[in-house]
Design a protein around this motif. Structure first.
Motif, short mmCIF file in Angstrom:
data_model
loop_
_atom_site.label_atom_id
_atom_site.label_comp_id
_atom_site.label_asym_id
_atom_site.label_seq_id
_atom_site.Cartn_x
_atom_site.Cartn_y
_atom_site.Cartn_z
N ARG A 56 0.81 -1.22 0.00
CA ARG A 56 0.00 0.00 0.00
C ARG A 56 0.85 1.28 0.00
O ARG A 56 0.55 2.24 0.69
CB ARG A 56 -0.97 0.00 1.19
CG ARG A 56 -2.07 -1.05 1.04
CD ARG A 56 -3.11 -0.97 2.14
NE ARG A 56 -2.65 -1.56 3.37
CZ ARG A 56 -2.41 -0.91 4.49
NH1 ARG A 56 -2.57 0.41 4.54
NH2 ARG A 56 -2.02 -1.53 5.57
N CYS A 57 1.91 1.26 -0.77
CA CYS A 57 2.72 2.46 -1.00
C CYS A 57 2.42 2.92 -2.43
O CYS A 57 3.10 2.52 -3.38
CB CYS A 57 4.21 2.16 -0.79
SG CYS A 57 4.61 1.65 0.90
N GLN A 58 1.40 3.75 -2.57
CA GLN A 58 0.81 4.02 -3.87
C GLN A 58 1.68 4.85 -4.80
O GLN A 58 1.45 4.87 -6.01
CB GLN A 58 -0.55 4.72 -3.69
CG GLN A 58 -1.55 3.93 -2.87
CD GLN A 58 -1.98 2.64 -3.55
OE1 GLN A 58 -1.76 2.45 -4.73
NE2 GLN A 58 -2.59 1.74 -2.80
N LYS A 59 2.70 5.55 -4.27
CA LYS A 59 3.55 6.38 -5.12
C LYS A 59 4.92 5.77 -5.37
O LYS A 59 5.75 6.37 -6.04
CB LYS A 59 3.71 7.76 -4.48
CG LYS A 59 2.40 8.54 -4.36
CD LYS A 59 2.62 9.90 -3.75
CE LYS A 59 1.31 10.68 -3.63
NZ LYS A 59 1.52 12.02 -3.02
N LEU A 60 5.14 4.59 -4.86
CA LEU A 60 6.45 3.97 -4.97
C LEU A 60 6.74 3.49 -6.39
O LEU A 60 5.90 2.88 -7.04
CB LEU A 60 6.56 2.78 -4.01
CG LEU A 60 7.84 1.95 -4.10
CD1 LEU A 60 9.04 2.77 -3.63
CD2 LEU A 60 7.72 0.67 -3.30
N LYS A 61 7.96 3.79 -6.87
CA LYS A 61 8.48 3.22 -8.11
C LYS A 61 9.80 2.54 -7.81
O LYS A 61 10.59 3.04 -6.99
CB LYS A 61 8.66 4.30 -9.17
CG LYS A 61 7.36 4.85 -9.72
CD LYS A 61 7.61 5.73 -10.92
CE LYS A 61 6.30 6.18 -11.55
NZ LYS A 61 6.53 7.01 -12.75
N LEU A 62 10.03 1.41 -8.46
CA LEU A 62 11.29 0.71 -8.28
C LEU A 62 12.16 0.97 -9.51
O LEU A 62 11.85 0.51 -10.61
CB LEU A 62 11.05 -0.80 -8.11
CG LEU A 62 10.37 -1.22 -6.81
CD1 LEU A 62 10.25 -2.73 -6.76
CD2 LEU A 62 11.13 -0.73 -5.60
N GLU A 63 13.22 1.74 -9.30
CA GLU A 63 14.11 2.11 -10.39
C GLU A 63 15.53 1.68 -10.08
O GLU A 63 15.96 1.70 -8.92
CB GLU A 63 14.05 3.62 -10.64
CG GLU A 63 12.66 4.11 -11.05
CD GLU A 63 12.60 5.61 -11.19
OE1 GLU A 63 13.58 6.27 -10.79
OE2 GLU A 63 11.59 6.13 -11.70
#
Length: 346
Positions: free
Chosen positions: A87-94
């Motif tokens: 539920r980390c709605q703004k997370l991106k994995l880069e």
């Protein structure tokens, strides 16, 4: 504690043997000095800086942190083996700039809608991987180190692939409504796969060209209508180690009748539910069959009168056959367990 801002740790800390710490809904809290922990959970806290004090942590859970946009890879310790992010709605994995050696072996991602791609470069050592409810994820390249992989309820997932031979032993896919194909060249790229579990993937029509891995021992298919309707082309008799075959499909009358559906002689466990037709020949050759579960099969009375179930059976389950009014099984001399349910006319 919405106003708590600082935790002053003195010396070795107030809790020198503390192993597990959870911080829940303390949005302003930051830790000034390191705390030695094994497991750390943060729920509803937007300050990522709270992670900076974790030097020996093994397990990390981050839940409901909507201000988290990226993982601070540079401050994560090499001791970290398990991560759960939910539920980390703004997370991106880069992929971080420059080389970074990620030590995580167990990663779980849940309800992170901003994740649309996950680079395998981030997960060079991940052995167990779970991805669910990431609705913007459209494609996924499975890391070669992954041994157990589950992906579920990713509604826009269209492509699942493997680039290099993998050590994977278990693959589970569920509720991926747009996925049409399993990874290509599974025999060559997933030679160790022994468990394949598919559920509620309505667009998958067939197994990949070349067939399933030879070492497959368990195959579970639940509510994959197009795939089950084409079961005559599965060529399962080419899988010498297949021991368990479970088929569950809610019958809508769409499967076509077929004279003979070849199954491997080695099958010991078979579960079939809601298939429109199944012939007596389908079971006649299964001389190693020990467990049989059949439910909601039309014309079960006439079928059982024609069938002579394998004498090797030790467990038999019959469920949901309202038209079944008599049953003769005295020839099953090896039968140890018999269960009959919802057969109201028997």
């Amino acid at each position: 504690m919405p106003e708590w801002r600082q935790w002053h740790v003195l010396g070795n800390g107030e809790f020198p043997t503390l192993e597990n710490l959870s911080i829940i809904n303390c949005p302003e809290l930051s830790l000034e000095t390191p705390i030695q922990l094994s497991r750390f959970q943060v729920i509803g806290s937007p300050k990522v800086g709270v992670l900076e004090g974790m030097k020996q942590i093994v397990e990390l859970s981050i839940i409901g942190c909507n201000s988290l946009t990226s993982l601070p890879f540079s401050i994560l310790p090499s001791t970290l083996k398990r991560i759960r992010i939910s539920r980390c709605q703004k997370l991106k994995l880069e992929v971080p700039v420059g080389y970074y050696n990620m030590f995580v072996e167990d990663l779980s991602l849940e309800e992170c809608d901003c994740i649309d791609d996950i680079s395998p470069e981030l997960l060079p050592r991940t052995r167990k991987l779970n991805v669910s409810n990431c609705h913007n994820l459209t494609r996924f390249l499975i890391p070669t180190s992954t041994e157990s992989f589950y992906i579920g309820n990713c509604k826009n997932l269209e492509k699942l692939s493997v680039a290099l031979p993998s050590a994977m032993t278990s693959l589970s896919i569920g509720y991926c409504e747009k996925l049409k194909w399993l990874p290509d060249h599974m025999q060559e790229l997933l030679p160790s796969l022994n468990g394949l579990h598919l559920s509620n993937c309505p667009e998958i029509e067939s197994f990949p060209q070349g067939g399933l891995p030879f070492n497959l021992q368990q195959l579970e298919i639940i509510n994959c209508k197009k795939l089950v309707n084409g079961r005559k082309e599965w060529c399962l008799q080419g899988l010498p180690r297949l021991r368990e075959l479970e088929l569950v499909i809610y019958h809508d009358g769409s499967d076509e009748e077929m004279e003979h559906w070849e199954l491997p002689f080695s099958i010991r466990r078979l579960e079939v539910s809601n298939l429109k037709t199944i012939s007596s020949q389908d079971l006649k050759s299964l001389t190693s069959l020990e467990f049989l579960y059949i439910a909601y099969l039309p014309h079960i009375q006439s079928l059982l009168e024609e069938w002579r179930l394998p004498s090797s059976l030790s467990e038999l389950y019959l469920y949901g056959h309202h038209e079944l009014n008599s049953l003769g099984l005295c020839y099953l001399t090896s039968l140890l367990r018999l269960r009959i349910g919802n057969c109201c006319n028997l």
